[in-house]
Design an enzyme around this catalytic site. Structure first.
Site, PDB file in Angstrom:
ATOM      1  N   HIS A  50      34.213  66.439  42.363  1.00 45.22           N
ATOM      2  CA  HIS A  50      34.063  65.488  43.464  1.00 45.22           C
ATOM      3  C   HIS A  50      35.440  65.222  44.085  1.00 45.22           C
ATOM      4  O   HIS A  50      36.469  65.694  43.575  1.00 45.22           O
ATOM      5  CB  HIS A  50      33.423  64.181  42.979  1.00 45.22           C
ATOM      6  CG  HIS A  50      34.013  63.643  41.734  1.00 45.22           C
ATOM      7  ND1 HIS A  50      33.335  63.537  40.553  1.00 45.22           N
ATOM      8  CD2 HIS A  50      35.262  63.200  41.485  1.00 45.22           C
ATOM      9  CE1 HIS A  50      34.125  63.041  39.631  1.00 45.22           C
ATOM     10  NE2 HIS A  50      35.296  62.832  40.167  1.00 45.22           N
TER      11      HIS A  50
HETATM   12  C1  T46 Z   1      38.069  61.843  38.445  1.00 39.71           C
HETATM   13  C2  T46 Z   1      37.906  62.477  37.114  1.00 39.71           C
HETATM   14  C3  T46 Z   1      39.182  63.023  36.548  1.00 39.71           C
HETATM   15  C4  T46 Z   1      32.569  53.884  35.639  1.00 39.71           C
HETATM   16  O1  T46 Z   1      31.638  53.076  35.481  1.00 39.71           O
HETATM   17  N1  T46 Z   1      33.858  53.455  35.867  1.00 39.71           N
HETATM   18  C5  T46 Z   1      34.888  54.316  36.059  1.00 39.71           C
HETATM   19  O2  T46 Z   1      36.032  53.860  36.253  1.00 39.71           O
HETATM   20  C6  T46 Z   1      34.628  55.726  36.039  1.00 39.71           C
HETATM   21  C7  T46 Z   1      35.752  56.725  36.265  1.00 39.71           C
HETATM   22  C8  T46 Z   1      33.346  56.146  35.819  1.00 39.71           C
HETATM   23  N2  T46 Z   1      32.345  55.241  35.602  1.00 39.71           N
HETATM   24  C9  T46 Z   1      30.994  55.727  35.329  1.00 39.71           C
HETATM   25  C10 T46 Z   1      30.321  56.404  36.507  1.00 39.71           C
HETATM   26  C11 T46 Z   1      29.422  57.420  35.868  1.00 39.71           C
HETATM   27  O3  T46 Z   1      28.191  56.833  35.546  1.00 39.71           O
HETATM   28  O4  T46 Z   1      31.060  56.712  34.291  1.00 39.71           O
HETATM   29  C12 T46 Z   1      30.144  57.765  34.558  1.00 39.71           C
HETATM   30  C13 T46 Z   1      30.850  59.108  34.589  1.00 39.71           C
HETATM   31  O5  T46 Z   1      31.693  59.160  35.745  1.00 39.71           O
HETATM   32  P1  T46 Z   1      32.042  60.539  36.480  1.00 39.71           P
HETATM   33  O6  T46 Z   1      30.875  61.432  36.470  1.00 39.71           O
HETATM   34  O7  T46 Z   1      32.634  60.188  37.814  1.00 39.71           O
HETATM   35  O8  T46 Z   1      33.165  61.130  35.498  1.00 39.71           O
HETATM   36  P2  T46 Z   1      34.118  62.373  35.707  1.00 39.71           P
HETATM   37  O9  T46 Z   1      34.881  62.562  34.452  1.00 39.71           O
HETATM   38  O10 T46 Z   1      33.388  63.545  36.241  1.00 39.71           O
HETATM   39  O11 T46 Z   1      35.130  61.904  36.861  1.00 39.71           O
HETATM   40  C14 T46 Z   1      36.123  60.950  36.551  1.00 39.71           C
HETATM   41  C15 T46 Z   1      36.398  60.085  37.780  1.00 39.71           C
HETATM   42  O12 T46 Z   1      35.151  59.536  38.262  1.00 39.71           O
HETATM   43  C16 T46 Z   1      37.052  60.847  38.889  1.00 39.71           C
HETATM   44  O13 T46 Z   1      37.580  59.942  39.822  1.00 39.71           O
HETATM   45  O14 T46 Z   1      38.925  62.230  39.221  1.00 39.71           O
HETATM   46  O15 T46 Z   1      37.306  61.610  36.140  1.00 39.71           O
END
Ligand code: T46
Length: 135
Positions: A50
């Site tokens: 993303h």
């Molecule tokens: C990025 C990469 C390196 C939260 O509730 N709070 C938070 O601060 C974050 C980061 C996530 N979440 C929740 C949202 C989703 O339900 O945790 C779940 C997994 O999040 P996401 O799919 O976005 O995780 P990654 O590891 O794919 O992405 C994250 C960051 O979102 C993104 O900004 O750059 O780590």
């Protein structure tokens, strides 16, 4: 302004073990509003996939290593993070995918904003369209 950039963080070397510190606004071009970390990552997993409309972040491999695939819609690069004193600054509008995590890898992230789902482009085509309309 480069959309991504490696940052050398201070290192206090000590026979008892080394120490690195980060101050928002001093070592990073923003105040730190949020800290999160990725850990216990199973072999073969990837994270990200993303881009962010406004958010800026710094990623640090505080343990182990991983690859970060970067794409601003014009240029791509793959950067391997493996040092606890190197940060990768990602400005807004950078598509990122993290993979190739080593065993025990931990990705510490310092973010400029709280978590706001509306700040994400989670569809690559939407991201590319947005890049096109900005340039
Ligand atoms: C990025 C990469 C390196 C939260 O509730 N709070 C938070 O601060 C974050 C980061 C996530 N979440 C929740 C949202 C989703 O339900 O945790 C779940 C997994 O999040 P996401 O799919 O976005 O995780 P990654 O590891 O794919 O992405 C994250 C960051 O979102 C993104 O900004 O750059 O780590």
């Amino acid at each position: 302004m480069k959309p991504w950039q490696l940052i050398d963080l201070p290192r206090v070397q000590d026979p008892r073990g080394n120490l690195t510190f980060v101050e928002g606004g001093r070592h990073l071009p923003f105040d730190i509003a949020r800290v999160y970390y990725l850990y216990d990552i199973p072999g073969g997993a990837n994270r990200g996939g993303h881009a962010h409309k406004e958010l800026q972040q710094v990623l640090i491999a505080v343990s182990g290593s991983f690859d970060v695939h970067l794409d601003d819609g014009h240029n791509t690069e793959v950067i391997t993070l493996r040092r606890s004193y190197t940060g990768l600054l990602l400005r807004s509008m950078v598509w990122r995918v993290l993979d190739n995590f080593s065993s025990g890898a931990v990705c510490l992230t310092l973010a400029s904003m709280p978590y706001i789902e509306d700040d994400y482009y989670r569809d690559y085509n939407d991201f590319i369209k947005a890049v096109g309309s900005k340039s």
